[in-house]
Design a protein around this motif. Sequence first.
Motif, short mmCIF file in Angstrom:
data_model
loop_
_atom_site.label_atom_id
_atom_site.label_comp_id
_atom_site.label_asym_id
_atom_site.label_seq_id
_atom_site.Cartn_x
_atom_site.Cartn_y
_atom_site.Cartn_z
N ASN A 299 69.19 53.33 24.41
CA ASN A 299 69.84 52.18 23.78
C ASN A 299 70.65 52.60 22.55
O ASN A 299 70.67 51.90 21.54
N VAL A 300 71.30 53.74 22.65
CA VAL A 300 72.13 54.26 21.57
C VAL A 300 73.60 54.19 22.00
O VAL A 300 73.96 54.75 23.03
N PRO A 301 74.45 53.49 21.23
CA PRO A 301 75.86 53.39 21.61
C PRO A 301 76.59 54.72 21.44
O PRO A 301 76.18 55.58 20.66
N VAL A 302 77.69 54.87 22.18
CA VAL A 302 78.49 56.09 22.15
C VAL A 302 79.91 55.74 21.70
O VAL A 302 80.53 54.83 22.24
N ILE A 303 80.41 56.49 20.73
CA ILE A 303 81.76 56.29 20.22
C ILE A 303 82.52 57.60 20.37
O ILE A 303 82.05 58.65 19.93
N ALA A 304 83.70 57.56 20.99
CA ALA A 304 84.51 58.76 21.18
C ALA A 304 85.64 58.79 20.17
O ALA A 304 86.27 57.77 19.88
N PHE A 305 85.89 59.99 19.64
CA PHE A 305 86.99 60.21 18.71
C PHE A 305 87.85 61.35 19.26
O PHE A 305 87.43 62.50 19.31
#
Length: 264
Positions: free
Chosen positions: A80-86
């Motif tokens: 339940n950990v969100p993922v953010i791409a840069f």
Amino acid sequence: MKIKLPFLNRDPVVNVVRLQGAISTSGRGLDDASLAPVLQKAFTKGKPKAVALQINCPGGSPVQSSLIAARIRRLSQETNVPVIAFVEDVAASGGYWLACAADEIYADVGSLVGSIGVISAGFGFHELIDRYGVERRVHTAGTSKSMLDPFRPQKAEDVQKLEGWLTDLHEIFIAYVKSRREAHLDDDPAIFSGEVWIGQKAQAKGLIDDIGHLIPVMKAVHGDKVKFRRFGPKKSLLSRFGARVMGEAIGTVEDRSAFARFGL
């Protein structure tokens, strides 16, 4: 007298994984096997508020792209950990496949994004070996075992099979991007043509969510006290002392060749 309990009021943590280089099956680039323990730690160590992916990838193996992206999604759902791409310089082809594993995608104003297509490239040497009197000897059991042999003239039926494979892979790639980004994508067939867009144009097409960089974006979401922990594959002791210099040199050439397609 105040007693500080270490498990209370902890500063938020964002775990960062850098995905740098071409996606490969050679063990010299990004691949699922080497990234598996890295991603596992990133999602489970220190109760992170999010996992951030720093992506600088021109693409590569479609299967490894799929395996890595699937692992990211699976771990995100399990923890339940969100993922953010840069995105840094480029997230193209398989690199964009990885970016689509994130819940949100950010990029720099100069980032190259997209290239949703499939490519196969090679050389033909049959005229060269004929010129020098070299005889090619190939013996097979099965009519397709010498398909697309670079030392023999190209056959129309072989090209037709190859184009069929590329079309199937392209459709799989398109389906994955739509499954992750369809609500954001512009209604433009050119998105799936293999074209690449820069920064704000990529945002206008819906390929990314916004222009932004890792630290300021994460501070805006989690506050100025957010801490960053970085995770990556560990190099062996022999590798650190140059025992694999040749392999690393080859990997560097492969990476440069892949990035060169985008003028990088």
